[in-house]
Design a protein around this motif. Structure first.
Motif, PDB file in Angstrom:
ATOM      1  N   GLU A  19      38.295  32.650  39.908  1.00 46.78           N
ATOM      2  CA  GLU A  19      37.228  31.998  40.690  1.00 46.78           C
ATOM      3  C   GLU A  19      36.133  32.962  41.115  1.00 46.78           C
ATOM      4  OE1 GLU A  19      40.409  31.730  41.125  1.00 46.78           O
ATOM      5  OE2 GLU A  19      40.955  29.612  41.000  1.00 46.78           O
ATOM      6  N   ASN A  20      36.467  34.247  41.240  1.00 47.81           N
ATOM      7  CA  ASN A  20      35.491  35.260  41.646  1.00 47.81           C
ATOM      8  C   ASN A  20      34.791  35.920  40.460  1.00 47.81           C
ATOM      9  OD1 ASN A  20      36.196  34.917  44.408  1.00 47.81           O
ATOM     10  ND2 ASN A  20      37.990  36.233  44.107  1.00 47.81           N
ATOM     11  N   GLY A  21      35.118  35.462  39.255  1.00 46.93           N
ATOM     12  CA  GLY A  21      34.514  36.037  38.062  1.00 46.93           C
ATOM     13  C   GLY A  21      35.187  37.305  37.586  1.00 46.93           C
ATOM     14  N   ASN A  22      36.343  37.632  38.175  1.00 43.55           N
ATOM     15  CA  ASN A  22      37.057  38.852  37.812  1.00 43.55           C
ATOM     16  C   ASN A  22      38.145  38.571  36.769  1.00 43.55           C
ATOM     17  OD1 ASN A  22      35.588  40.373  39.743  1.00 43.55           O
ATOM     18  ND2 ASN A  22      36.992  39.687  41.360  1.00 43.55           N
ATOM     19  N   ILE A  23      38.556  39.628  36.061  1.00 41.66           N
ATOM     20  CA  ILE A  23      39.656  39.510  35.120  1.00 41.66           C
ATOM     21  C   ILE A  23      40.933  39.206  35.908  1.00 41.66           C
ATOM     22  CG2 ILE A  23      40.983  40.671  33.310  1.00 41.66           C
ATOM     23  CD1 ILE A  23      38.042  40.233  32.608  1.00 41.66           C
ATOM     24  N   PRO A  24      41.696  38.194  35.526  1.00 41.33           N
ATOM     25  CA  PRO A  24      42.881  37.818  36.313  1.00 41.33           C
ATOM     26  C   PRO A  24      44.012  38.832  36.189  1.00 41.33           C
ATOM     27  CG  PRO A  24      42.770  36.537  34.286  1.00 41.33           C
ATOM     28  CD  PRO A  24      41.492  37.323  34.363  1.00 41.33           C
ATOM     29  N   ASP A  25      44.932  38.773  37.148  1.00 39.72           N
ATOM     30  CA  ASP A  25      46.121  39.616  37.092  1.00 39.72           C
ATOM     31  C   ASP A  25      46.968  39.230  35.885  1.00 39.72           C
ATOM     32  OD1 ASP A  25      45.285  40.802  39.432  1.00 39.72           O
ATOM     33  OD2 ASP A  25      46.557  39.560  40.725  1.00 39.72           O
ATOM     34  N   ASP A  26      47.741  40.197  35.412  1.00 41.73           N
ATOM     35  CA  ASP A  26      48.548  40.046  34.203  1.00 41.73           C
ATOM     36  C   ASP A  26      50.022  39.946  34.611  1.00 41.73           C
ATOM     37  OD1 ASP A  26      49.303  39.993  31.592  1.00 41.73           O
ATOM     38  OD2 ASP A  26      48.504  41.955  31.056  1.00 41.73           O
ATOM     39  N   TYR A  27      50.655  38.816  34.292  1.00 41.91           N
ATOM     40  CA  TYR A  27      52.061  38.587  34.627  1.00 41.91           C
ATOM     41  C   TYR A  27      52.910  38.876  33.388  1.00 41.91           C
ATOM     42  CZ  TYR A  27      50.274  36.139  38.764  1.00 41.91           C
ATOM     43  OH  TYR A  27      49.642  35.827  39.944  1.00 41.91           O
ATOM     44  N   LYS A  28      53.704  39.942  33.458  1.00 39.47           N
ATOM     45  CA  LYS A  28      54.501  40.375  32.315  1.00 39.47           C
ATOM     46  C   LYS A  28      55.983  40.083  32.610  1.00 39.47           C
ATOM     47  CE  LYS A  28      51.222  44.197  31.515  1.00 39.47           C
ATOM     48  NZ  LYS A  28      50.603  43.745  30.271  1.00 39.47           N
ATOM     49  N   ALA A  83      59.697  40.386  36.646  1.00 37.39           N
ATOM     50  CA  ALA A  83      58.279  40.248  36.325  1.00 37.39           C
ATOM     51  C   ALA A  83      57.547  41.509  36.741  1.00 37.39           C
ATOM     52  CB  ALA A  83      57.682  39.034  37.029  1.00 37.39           C
ATOM     53  N   MET A  84      56.632  41.925  35.915  1.00 40.73           N
ATOM     54  CA  MET A  84      55.772  43.075  36.190  1.00 40.73           C
ATOM     55  C   MET A  84      54.345  42.533  36.327  1.00 40.73           C
ATOM     56  SD  MET A  84      54.930  46.154  33.517  1.00 40.73           S
ATOM     57  CE  MET A  84      56.450  47.049  33.797  1.00 40.73           C
ATOM     58  N   ILE A  85      53.743  42.736  37.480  1.00 41.75           N
ATOM     59  CA  ILE A  85      52.413  42.192  37.720  1.00 41.75           C
ATOM     60  C   ILE A  85      51.410  43.337  37.749  1.00 41.75           C
ATOM     61  CG2 ILE A  85      51.063  40.573  39.092  1.00 41.75           C
ATOM     62  CD1 ILE A  85      53.921  39.610  38.206  1.00 41.75           C
ATOM     63  N   ASP A  86      50.482  43.340  36.791  1.00 39.25           N
ATOM     64  CA  ASP A  86      49.418  44.334  36.768  1.00 39.25           C
ATOM     65  C   ASP A  86      48.222  43.777  37.533  1.00 39.25           C
ATOM     66  OD1 ASP A  86      50.949  46.038  35.350  1.00 39.25           O
ATOM     67  OD2 ASP A  86      49.568  46.303  33.678  1.00 39.25           O
ATOM     68  N   ILE A  87      47.846  44.473  38.605  1.00 41.57           N
ATOM     69  CA  ILE A  87      46.831  43.993  39.533  1.00 41.57           C
ATOM     70  C   ILE A  87      45.570  44.846  39.402  1.00 41.57           C
ATOM     71  CG2 ILE A  87      46.362  43.498  41.974  1.00 41.57           C
ATOM     72  CD1 ILE A  87      49.531  43.744  42.291  1.00 41.57           C
ATOM     73  N   GLY A  88      44.408  44.192  39.315  1.00 38.55           N
ATOM     74  CA  GLY A  88      43.135  44.919  39.240  1.00 38.55           C
ATOM     75  C   GLY A  88      42.995  45.747  37.991  1.00 38.55           C
ATOM     76  N   ARG A  89      43.309  45.167  36.815  1.00 39.90           N
ATOM     77  CA  ARG A  89      43.357  45.934  35.567  1.00 39.90           C
ATOM     78  C   ARG A  89      42.010  46.548  35.192  1.00 39.90           C
ATOM     79  NH1 ARG A  89      44.704  43.080  30.827  1.00 39.90           N
ATOM     80  NH2 ARG A  89      43.670  41.274  31.763  1.00 39.90           N
ATOM     81  N   HIS A  90      40.921  45.922  35.579  1.00 38.99           N
ATOM     82  CA  HIS A  90      39.598  46.445  35.198  1.00 38.99           C
ATOM     83  C   HIS A  90      38.772  46.844  36.426  1.00 38.99           C
ATOM     84  CE1 HIS A  90      40.015  45.304  30.929  1.00 38.99           C
ATOM     85  NE2 HIS A  90      40.704  44.295  31.400  1.00 38.99           N
ATOM     86  N   ARG A 137      50.666  48.079  40.124  1.00 40.40           N
ATOM     87  CA  ARG A 137      51.692  47.293  39.438  1.00 40.40           C
ATOM     88  C   ARG A 137      52.873  47.051  40.380  1.00 40.40           C
ATOM     89  NH1 ARG A 137      53.386  49.789  33.886  1.00 40.40           N
ATOM     90  NH2 ARG A 137      51.589  48.565  33.186  1.00 40.40           N
ATOM     91  N   ASN A 138      53.292  45.803  40.457  1.00 40.20           N
ATOM     92  CA  ASN A 138      54.468  45.436  41.246  1.00 40.20           C
ATOM     93  C   ASN A 138      55.529  44.828  40.343  1.00 40.20           C
ATOM     94  OD1 ASN A 138      53.120  46.220  43.543  1.00 40.20           O
ATOM     95  ND2 ASN A 138      52.708  44.151  44.275  1.00 40.20           N
ATOM     96  N   LEU A 139      56.798  45.060  40.708  1.00 44.80           N
ATOM     97  CA  LEU A 139      57.919  44.457  40.005  1.00 44.80           C
ATOM     98  C   LEU A 139      58.615  43.464  40.942  1.00 44.80           C
ATOM     99  CD1 LEU A 139      59.597  47.579  38.287  1.00 44.80           C
ATOM    100  CD2 LEU A 139      57.642  46.238  37.511  1.00 44.80           C
ATOM    101  N   PHE A 153      51.611  36.520  30.580  1.00 50.58           N
ATOM    102  CA  PHE A 153      50.868  35.317  30.933  1.00 50.58           C
ATOM    103  C   PHE A 153      49.704  35.664  31.862  1.00 50.58           C
ATOM    104  CE2 PHE A 153      55.296  33.538  30.599  1.00 50.58           C
ATOM    105  CZ  PHE A 153      55.073  32.751  29.476  1.00 50.58           C
ATOM    106  N   TYR A 154      48.736  34.758  31.872  1.00 49.20           N
ATOM    107  CA  TYR A 154      47.691  34.741  32.893  1.00 49.20           C
ATOM    108  C   TYR A 154      47.760  33.394  33.598  1.00 49.20           C
ATOM    109  CZ  TYR A 154      45.820  38.552  30.054  1.00 49.20           C
ATOM    110  OH  TYR A 154      45.680  39.702  29.348  1.00 49.20           O
ATOM    111  N   TYR A 155      47.481  33.405  34.901  1.00 48.86           N
ATOM    112  CA  TYR A 155      47.401  32.159  35.657  1.00 48.86           C
ATOM    113  C   TYR A 155      45.985  32.065  36.205  1.00 48.86           C
ATOM    114  CZ  TYR A 155      48.369  28.618  39.215  1.00 48.86           C
ATOM    115  OH  TYR A 155      48.342  27.479  39.987  1.00 48.86           O
TER     116      TYR A 155
END
Length: 314
Positions: A190-199, A210-217, A223-225, A272-274
């Motif tokens: 919604e903010n125009g940013n690249i979404p977090d990556d849910y691995k 699940a491994m969540i990559d936050i603020g990739r760009h 990264r949180n597990l 995945f991306y949400y």
């Protein structure tokens, strides 16, 4: 040998090779010779050497215990034609459509084997990403076509099409992929940013963490597990931990479809991306970080390793 900025000669040559046209032309024959030298060294020796270099201890292939050790064991001893298909970022689309449905696919805007087709008239005005199907490069994000140097972009992808990710990592699934370029719609929140990556890491067909990559760009990538109940796991894997984030609304659906994919694999990472209420499939990875990434706490490498069973490999 290092210069005053701490860069070694190898990294300097790599920069010249990848960023300079003249440097590329001069160094390309030497790179091909280096690649040939790698190609005649057995996979096992390359993997053992790389593991010791990155992890700091010898790889035990006879009795692997940690998750990273078992990932490298799988690189050597679990090889199927399906693995080449799902590592191909173009062909995996058909596999995903057949397995969980086309509704999870990111819209494909273009696919081609020729960089000559990367011209503004063949692409939308904004919000798309250009990448190859056969390696792990991040691709070129395009938000505004006039701001892109299209000649340099075509040169970049002409070079990427000549690379083979297999030789440096010995991840066999990349060896026989036929390279091509794909262009997909760029997902933004919604903010125009690249979404977090849910691995979603799955062992023996079941979701484990699940491994969540936050603020990739953003330049501040963390990264949180999280376990299967969305409890924060007290360690990190390869990147600093970030602030806790809320469980995504469709977490249970993500787990369900990840396991539907994972039934065909001993170990698989399903991304995945949400975005704006929808789940999108990202990619499948057979060997996270090629099995060369340290946990901040070694006991978690052992804990996860104990959970992954290799006795199902024929």
């Amino acid at each position: 040998m290092y210069n005053k900025e701490g860069k070694n000669i190898r990294s300097i040559l790599s920069d010249i090779y990848r960023k300079s046209e003249i440097g590329y032309l001069i160094l390309r024959p030497f790179y091909k010779l280096y690649e040939f030298g790698l190609s005649i060294i057995p996979d096992k020796l390359i993997i053992q050497s790389s593991f010791k270099k990155h992890m700091g201890y010898p790889l035990d292939l006879d009795n692997p215990k940690t998750l990273n050790e078992k990932i490298n064991w799988l690189k050597l001893y679990d090889r199927k034609d399906l693995h080449t298909t799902i590592a191909d970022k173009y062909k995996v689309r058909e596999y995903i459509e057949e397995t969980i449905g086309a509704k999870y696919l990111i819209p494909l805007l273009l696919h081609t084997k020729s960089p000559k087709n990367l011209t503004p008239d063949k692409l939308p005005d904004s919000n798309f990403i250009i990448k190859t199907n056969h390696d792990s490069s991040g691709g070129v994000i395009v938000r505004d076509k006039p701001s892109i140097n299209w000649k340099a972009t075509r040169t970049r992808f002409r070079r990427l099409l000549k690379e083979n990710h297999y030789y440096s990592t010995r991840e066999w699934q990349y060896k026989n992929i036929k390279p091509r370029i794909i262009v997909e719609k760029l997902l933004v929140n919604e903010n125009g940013n690249i979404p977090d990556d849910y691995k979603f890491h799955c062992f023996n067909g079941k979701f484990v963490f699940a491994m969540i990559d936050i603020g990739r760009h953003s330049g501040m990538r963390t990264r949180n597990l999280y376990d299967d109940k969305w409890n924060l796991i007290p360690c990190n894997w390869g990147r600093p931990r970030g602030i806790p984030i809320e469980k995504p609304v469709p977490f249970d659906e993500m787990k369900r479809i990840a396991e539907k994919i994972a039934k065909d694999f001993i170990y698989i990472r399903v991304d995945f991306y949400y975005v704006k209420g929808e789940i999108f499939f990202g990619e499948l990875t057979l060997h996270h970080a090629s099995g060369f990434q340290k946990f901040s706490k070694h006991e978690w490498d052992l804990k996860f390793g104990k959970m992954l069973k290799l006795n199902t490999v024929k």
